[in-house]
Design a protein around this motif. Structure first.
Motif, PDB file in Angstrom:
ATOM      1  N   THR A   8      15.871  46.212  23.345  1.00  0.00           N
ATOM      2  CA  THR A   8      14.688  45.782  24.235  1.00  0.00           C
ATOM      3  C   THR A   8      14.552  46.692  25.623  1.00  0.00           C
ATOM      4  O   THR A   8      13.276  47.221  25.736  1.00  0.00           O
ATOM      5  CB  THR A   8      14.939  44.387  24.718  1.00  0.00           C
ATOM      6  OG1 THR A   8      15.450  43.661  23.722  1.00  0.00           O
ATOM      7  CG2 THR A   8      13.479  43.628  25.497  1.00  0.00           C
ATOM      8  N   TRP A  81       2.005  41.080  21.739  1.00  0.00           N
ATOM      9  CA  TRP A  81       2.556  40.622  20.136  1.00  0.00           C
ATOM     10  C   TRP A  81       4.218  40.547  19.941  1.00  0.00           C
ATOM     11  O   TRP A  81       4.458  39.912  19.200  1.00  0.00           O
ATOM     12  CB  TRP A  81       1.797  41.657  19.271  1.00  0.00           C
ATOM     13  CG  TRP A  81       0.168  41.590  19.237  1.00  0.00           C
ATOM     14  CD1 TRP A  81      -0.402  42.747  19.519  1.00  0.00           C
ATOM     15  CD2 TRP A  81      -0.173  40.648  18.413  1.00  0.00           C
ATOM     16  NE1 TRP A  81      -1.717  42.153  18.968  1.00  0.00           N
ATOM     17  CE2 TRP A  81      -1.461  40.776  18.485  1.00  0.00           C
ATOM     18  CE3 TRP A  81       0.083  39.300  17.859  1.00  0.00           C
ATOM     19  CZ2 TRP A  81      -2.635  40.091  17.797  1.00  0.00           C
ATOM     20  CZ3 TRP A  81      -0.853  38.503  17.072  1.00  0.00           C
ATOM     21  CH2 TRP A  81      -2.366  39.032  17.202  1.00  0.00           C
ATOM     22  N   THR A  82       4.609  41.616  20.619  1.00  0.00           N
ATOM     23  CA  THR A  82       6.258  41.556  20.411  1.00  0.00           C
ATOM     24  C   THR A  82       6.923  40.641  21.097  1.00  0.00           C
ATOM     25  O   THR A  82       6.958  39.636  20.973  1.00  0.00           O
ATOM     26  CB  THR A  82       6.723  42.860  20.791  1.00  0.00           C
ATOM     27  OG1 THR A  82       6.431  43.408  21.973  1.00  0.00           O
ATOM     28  CG2 THR A  82       5.961  43.977  19.545  1.00  0.00           C
ATOM     29  N   TYR A 318      14.886  42.369  15.057  1.00  0.00           N
ATOM     30  CA  TYR A 318      13.839  41.169  15.310  1.00  0.00           C
ATOM     31  C   TYR A 318      13.890  40.570  16.587  1.00  0.00           C
ATOM     32  O   TYR A 318      13.014  40.674  17.277  1.00  0.00           O
ATOM     33  CB  TYR A 318      13.965  40.247  13.961  1.00  0.00           C
ATOM     34  CG  TYR A 318      13.906  40.861  12.964  1.00  0.00           C
ATOM     35  CD1 TYR A 318      12.742  40.806  12.119  1.00  0.00           C
ATOM     36  CD2 TYR A 318      15.096  41.162  11.970  1.00  0.00           C
ATOM     37  CE1 TYR A 318      12.757  41.220  10.743  1.00  0.00           C
ATOM     38  CE2 TYR A 318      15.106  41.601  10.751  1.00  0.00           C
ATOM     39  CZ  TYR A 318      13.880  41.760  10.003  1.00  0.00           C
ATOM     40  OH  TYR A 318      13.709  42.391   8.857  1.00  0.00           O
ATOM     41  N   LEU A 321      12.817  42.196  19.700  1.00  0.00           N
ATOM     42  CA  LEU A 321      11.405  42.484  19.719  1.00  0.00           C
ATOM     43  C   LEU A 321      10.725  40.985  19.732  1.00  0.00           C
ATOM     44  O   LEU A 321       9.355  41.216  19.474  1.00  0.00           O
ATOM     45  CB  LEU A 321      10.891  43.309  18.954  1.00  0.00           C
ATOM     46  CG  LEU A 321      11.532  44.856  18.843  1.00  0.00           C
ATOM     47  CD1 LEU A 321      11.111  45.619  17.434  1.00  0.00           C
ATOM     48  CD2 LEU A 321      10.960  45.780  19.969  1.00  0.00           C
ATOM     49  N   LEU A 334       6.588  44.682  12.653  1.00  0.00           N
ATOM     50  CA  LEU A 334       6.880  45.333  13.896  1.00  0.00           C
ATOM     51  C   LEU A 334       7.233  46.806  13.933  1.00  0.00           C
ATOM     52  O   LEU A 334       6.777  47.313  14.954  1.00  0.00           O
ATOM     53  CB  LEU A 334       8.334  44.802  13.871  1.00  0.00           C
ATOM     54  CG  LEU A 334       8.565  43.513  14.862  1.00  0.00           C
ATOM     55  CD1 LEU A 334       9.896  43.219  14.910  1.00  0.00           C
ATOM     56  CD2 LEU A 334       7.958  43.480  16.086  1.00  0.00           C
ATOM     57  N   ILE A 338       5.604  49.426  16.721  1.00  0.00           N
ATOM     58  CA  ILE A 338       6.546  50.074  17.687  1.00  0.00           C
ATOM     59  C   ILE A 338       6.586  51.444  17.617  1.00  0.00           C
ATOM     60  O   ILE A 338       7.024  52.087  18.476  1.00  0.00           O
ATOM     61  CB  ILE A 338       7.615  49.223  17.965  1.00  0.00           C
ATOM     62  CG1 ILE A 338       8.554  49.295  17.016  1.00  0.00           C
ATOM     63  CG2 ILE A 338       7.679  47.847  18.518  1.00  0.00           C
ATOM     64  CD1 ILE A 338      10.101  49.376  17.285  1.00  0.00           C
TER      65      ILE A 338
END
Ligand SMILES: [Zn+2]
Length: 418
Positions: A8, A81-82, A318, A321, A334, A338
């Motif tokens: 992250t 979104w993430t 997962y 994010l 995803l 990204i």
């Protein structure tokens, strides 16, 4: 206790870094162009007036400045979104309907795509109907604009949904080597697209008319013969329906190659210049730039899929994010969201490759026709398209697929002198 996953942090760091670099480069570009606004570079003084030079400066800076707004907007949306949980919520809503995994995946990705284009709409409307309009380039009506959009969406559905279905199926059924099969499918699909583009796709958006018999066609045919190039026709399209910017391109491959001139370009250039521009495009073909570009795309796609195959096996990809429920389609979505944040750093390399190709194509054109004609054509195109003659060197090195006009022309002159 709540801890932040290192991935992250890495994602946030790269996002901040790439955004700052973009802002810094856009600032440099604006300052550099403004500084050179009141002086036409010497080598262009006879061909481009101060007024035209200033129009190019204002047009370029207006576009760069406007480009900053979607930049911030994109960052906010990506975070929403993430980490903000947007994709997670969307996934939960669709899962509620208890479709099978593949159908759930297709539905989630379609809804996401629809929402993103909707969120993007104000910017494309502003770009076409305010910015391009202000500088006199827009020729599109709202009707054409929205018809294009609907056609594009239907085409995307017709081609994209079957492809997505196959990819999600391979991801589910092919075990550890799904990414190799997927790579083969994607590569075959892009070759297929290149094959059908000139005859099936492009004509959905533009009218194609064969170039009329006459002096121009004769010159072009002679050039093609000289270079040993077979094409499946030379066409003129009604580019003027949408914009007054001029262009020429090749499309298709094998026997299905088409040479396409925008009607706007035919009005911009005389026969000598057109021949030189076409010779440049032929240069890209003869020097195998198109094949090299395809090889690079295939290789990077393979690397990307291998990376995705590894990432989706880690649980953290997962959760780091903002996605709580791992799935093949969520990994795919995803990853596409990204990956630009991480590949941004490679942008100058692609630009470098592209500029090297432009020099080679120019050299080819100078051999086959006359460097002087190409120089005239370039100057005319720079003037008519209001492209800046004085980009910031760093900005240009980062983004520009073509060398700056003065550098390109200097190269042509040098080659011609030898
Ligand atoms: Zn080129």
């Amino acid at each position: 206790m709540y801890t932040i996953h290192p991935f992250t942090l890495l994602f946030l760091f790269m996002l901040a870094l790439s955004t700052l670099i973009r802002l810094y480069l856009s600032q440099r570009q604006i300052v550099h162009i403004r500084r050179n606004r009141n002086q036409v570079p010497d080598e262009f003084a006879g061909n481009i007036s101060l007024k035209e030079h200033q129009k190019a400066a204002d047009y370029t800076t207006a576009r760069v400045r406007f480009g900053r707004l979607p930049l911030f907007y994109e960052v906010v949306l990506l975070l929403f979104w993430t980490l903000g949980g947007g994709l997670d919520i969307l996934d939960k809503i669709v899962m509620h309907y208890q479709l099978n995994t593949i159908l759930t995946g297709i539905t989630v990705i379609l809804i996401y795509t629809f929402l993103s284009s909707l969120l993007d709409l104000p910017f494309s409307l502003y770009n076409t109907f305010v910015l391009e309009e202000k500088f006199g380039f827009n020729r599109t009506s709202l009707k054409t604009f929205f018809t294009d959009m609907v056609k594009g969406a239907l085409l995307g559905l017709a081609l994209g949904v079957p492809l997505l279905f196959v990819i999600l199926w391979l991801m589910a059924k092919m075990g550890n080597s799904w990414w190799l099969y997927t790579w083969l499918v994607i590569s075959a699909f892009s070759l297929f697209m290149m094959w059908i583009y000139p005859t099936w796709i492009a004509p959905l958006f533009n009218k194609f008319n064969p170039l009329e018999e006459g002096e121009t066609l004769q010159r072009i045919n002679n050039l093609l013969q000289r270079c040993g190039f077979n094409s499946n026709g030379i066409y003129v399209i009604d580019g003027s329906k949408r914009s007054s910017h001029g262009n020429a391109y090749f499309s298709g491959f094998g026997k299905n190659k088409r040479i396409v001139f925008f009607d706007t370009l035919l009005n911009m250039l005389n026969d000598d210049e057109l021949e030189a521009v076409l010779a440049h495009e032929l240069g890209h073909f003869k020097k195998k730039h198109i094949i090299k570009g395809m090889m690079i795309t295939f290789a990077t796609t393979l690397a990307g899929l291998a990376l995705l195959a590894w990432l989706m096996k880690t649980g953290w990809f997962y959760t780091a994010l903002g996605v709580t429920q791992p799935s093949t389609y969520m990994a795919l979505l995803l990853f596409t969201l990204i990956i630009p944040v991480f590949t941004f750093a490679f942008q100058p390399l692609f630009s470098l490759f592209s500029r090297k190709n432009e020099f080679e194509a120019d050299a080819f054109a100078a051999q086959q026709t006359d460097a002087g004609h190409l120089i005239h054509a370039l100057v005319d195109m720079y003037r008519e398209n209001a492209s800046t003659l004085t980009p910031d060197p760093l900005y240009s090195a980062f983004y520009d697929s073509h060398p700056p006009a003065p550098v390109r022309i200097a190269h042509l002159l040098k080659g011609n002198g030898n």
